[in-house]
Scaffold this motif. Structure first.
Motif, PDB file in Angstrom:
ATOM      1  N   LYS A  22       0.242   2.844  -4.744  1.00 47.42           N
ATOM      2  CA  LYS A  22      -0.044   4.232  -5.084  1.00 47.42           C
ATOM      3  C   LYS A  22      -0.449   4.388  -6.547  1.00 47.42           C
ATOM      4  O   LYS A  22      -1.181   5.295  -6.890  1.00 47.42           O
ATOM      5  CB  LYS A  22       1.175   5.111  -4.793  1.00 47.42           C
ATOM      6  CG  LYS A  22       1.469   5.268  -3.316  1.00 47.42           C
ATOM      7  CD  LYS A  22       2.686   6.133  -3.117  1.00 47.42           C
ATOM      8  CE  LYS A  22       2.985   6.279  -1.639  1.00 47.42           C
ATOM      9  NZ  LYS A  22       4.148   7.107  -1.395  1.00 47.42           N
ATOM     10  N   ARG A  23       0.020   3.514  -7.402  1.00 47.70           N
ATOM     11  CA  ARG A  23      -0.274   3.592  -8.841  1.00 47.70           C
ATOM     12  C   ARG A  23      -1.329   2.590  -9.273  1.00 47.70           C
ATOM     13  O   ARG A  23      -1.529   2.363 -10.454  1.00 47.70           O
ATOM     14  CB  ARG A  23       1.013   3.351  -9.623  1.00 47.70           C
ATOM     15  CG  ARG A  23       2.159   4.231  -9.182  1.00 47.70           C
ATOM     16  CD  ARG A  23       2.702   5.179 -10.152  1.00 47.70           C
ATOM     17  NE  ARG A  23       2.125   5.107 -11.459  1.00 47.70           N
ATOM     18  CZ  ARG A  23       2.758   5.418 -12.557  1.00 47.70           C
ATOM     19  NH1 ARG A  23       3.997   5.785 -12.478  1.00 47.70           N
ATOM     20  NH2 ARG A  23       2.170   5.373 -13.715  1.00 47.70           N
ATOM     21  N   HIS A  64       0.812  -1.220   0.000  1.00 49.51           N
ATOM     22  CA  HIS A  64       0.000   0.000   0.000  1.00 49.51           C
ATOM     23  C   HIS A  64       0.845   1.270   0.000  1.00 49.51           C
ATOM     24  O   HIS A  64       0.464   2.261  -0.627  1.00 49.51           O
ATOM     25  CB  HIS A  64      -0.970   0.003   1.181  1.00 49.51           C
ATOM     26  CG  HIS A  64      -2.142  -0.895   0.968  1.00 49.51           C
ATOM     27  ND1 HIS A  64      -3.160  -0.601   0.097  1.00 49.51           N
ATOM     28  CD2 HIS A  64      -2.452  -2.105   1.482  1.00 49.51           C
ATOM     29  CE1 HIS A  64      -4.050  -1.571   0.092  1.00 49.51           C
ATOM     30  NE2 HIS A  64      -3.638  -2.508   0.927  1.00 49.51           N
TER      31      HIS A  64
END
Length: 132
Positions: A88-89, A83
């Motif tokens: 994030k992407r 996480h």
């Protein structure tokens, strides 16, 4: 509660690997599963804590119990790394082909860890002897 925890985690992990929900992004799948995961995890921690307190000294010295807690910590670390670093992407991963190999690895590792956690949990009951 444990079934909901593992089931909802498995949904995300299987999507990361690319085996299920191929028509949804990882972010969509995670957004749907995460509230179930956390709610069920809270219930599992409370009920597990109550079970542990019923015979704490015996459980604390059980090798399978110790292994289970270690594996849960490793699963938590794996989730945190995913996480914080990789996830994030996740909104960009619209298909399994676009999911990076590191995210797939995190999903596969998570599945393996949770299977091992369940196995250790089952073996605790077979190795605890009745008092007296």
């Amino acid at each position: 509660a444990l079934t909901l925890v593992i089931g909802s985690i498995a949904i995300v992990d299987l999507r990361l690997i690319g085996l299920t929900f191929r028509d949804r992004s990882v972010a969509q799948t995670t957004a749907l599963a995460l509230p179930v995961t956390w709610s069920a995890f809270v219930v599992a921690v409370v009920t597990g804590g109550l079970l542990f307190s019923s015979n704490a000294t015996v459980y604390a010295h059980n090798g399978y119990f110790q292994a289970k807690l270690t594996l849960i910590a490793l699963a938590g670390l794996n989730m945190a790394v995913y996480h914080v670093v990789l996830g994030k992407r996740a909104a960009d991963w619209l298909s399994p082909v676009q999911t990076p190999w590191r995210a797939r690895l995190a999903g596969g590792l998570s599945l393996c860890l949770w299977i091992a956690i369940v196995a250790c949990g089952r073996w605790i009951g077979f190795t605890i002897t009745a008092p007296g």
